[in-house]
Design a protein around this motif. Structure first.
Motif, short mmCIF file in Angstrom:
data_model
loop_
_atom_site.label_atom_id
_atom_site.label_comp_id
_atom_site.label_asym_id
_atom_site.label_seq_id
_atom_site.Cartn_x
_atom_site.Cartn_y
_atom_site.Cartn_z
N ALA A 34 0.83 -1.21 0.00
CA ALA A 34 0.00 0.00 0.00
C ALA A 34 0.86 1.26 0.00
O ALA A 34 0.60 2.21 -0.73
CB ALA A 34 -0.93 0.00 1.21
N GLU A 35 1.93 1.24 0.80
CA GLU A 35 2.80 2.42 0.87
C GLU A 35 3.57 2.59 -0.43
O GLU A 35 3.75 3.71 -0.91
CB GLU A 35 3.75 2.28 2.05
N SER A 37 2.56 1.71 -3.37
CA SER A 37 1.59 2.23 -4.34
C SER A 37 1.41 3.73 -4.17
O SER A 37 1.34 4.48 -5.15
CB SER A 37 0.26 1.51 -4.17
N GLU A 38 1.34 4.18 -2.93
CA GLU A 38 1.20 5.62 -2.65
C GLU A 38 2.43 6.38 -3.15
O GLU A 38 2.31 7.43 -3.77
CB GLU A 38 1.03 5.81 -1.15
N LYS A 39 3.62 5.84 -2.90
CA LYS A 39 4.85 6.49 -3.35
C LYS A 39 4.94 6.49 -4.87
O LYS A 39 5.42 7.45 -5.47
CB LYS A 39 6.09 5.81 -2.75
N SER A 41 2.42 6.69 -6.89
CA SER A 41 1.52 7.75 -7.35
C SER A 41 2.19 9.11 -7.24
O SER A 41 2.05 9.95 -8.12
CB SER A 41 0.23 7.73 -6.53
N GLN A 42 2.93 9.33 -6.15
CA GLN A 42 3.65 10.60 -5.98
C GLN A 42 4.72 10.74 -7.06
O GLN A 42 4.90 11.82 -7.63
CB GLN A 42 4.28 10.69 -4.60
#
Length: 138
Positions: A34-35, A37-39, A41-42
């Motif tokens: 999950a983390e 995936s978030e990174k 996206s950034q």
């Protein structure tokens, strides 16, 4: 240990510990996914800024800036400059302004891509806490 654990055989306790560690590991992997995936996206946002800056710089240099250079050249010639000097000065002025705008966009995109933005801080912190808990149990 509690009294319920004292009555359980050692093999059962070790099996329970192995199950707990396995479940904990699975949850940590889910958190890391999950983390990450978030990174990602950034990072993708930073790449989009870089591409936007590059497209604007190229498009502006090819179409709009030619008209601005011609207009500035005509203005400088009306002020008494020679044609060659007026064209050169107007091209230099436009190139500097567009270069500054492109530099700002590209710098912002690169800042979004810095390595520090890609670290998985929450996962690392959580793994550290989990390791401490496992050490206490053993």
């Amino acid at each position: 240990m509690s009294s319920s654990n004292e009555a359980r055989p050692l093999s059962e306790l070790i099996g329970g510990l192995a199950t707990d560690i396995s479940n904990l590991f699975r949850k940590e992997v889910q958190l890391a996914k999950a983390e990450a995936s978030e990174k990602f996206s950034q990072t993708l946002g930073g790449v989009e800024l870089l591409l936007a800056g590059a497209v604007l710089a190229l498009g502006a240099l090819g179409v709009i800036l030619t008209a601005i250079v011609a207009g500035l050249g005509a203005f400088f010639m009306a002020q008494g400059m020679g044609e060659a000097g007026a064209n050169a000065l107007s091209a230099l002025i436009v190139a500097v302004v567009v270069g500054i705008i492109a530099w700002v966009l590209i710098s912002r995109g690169l800042a979004a891509l810095k390595g520090g933005n890609l670290t998985l801080n929450r996962t690392a912190s959580s793994l550290g806490r989990d390791a401490d808990v496992v050490k206490e149990r053993l």
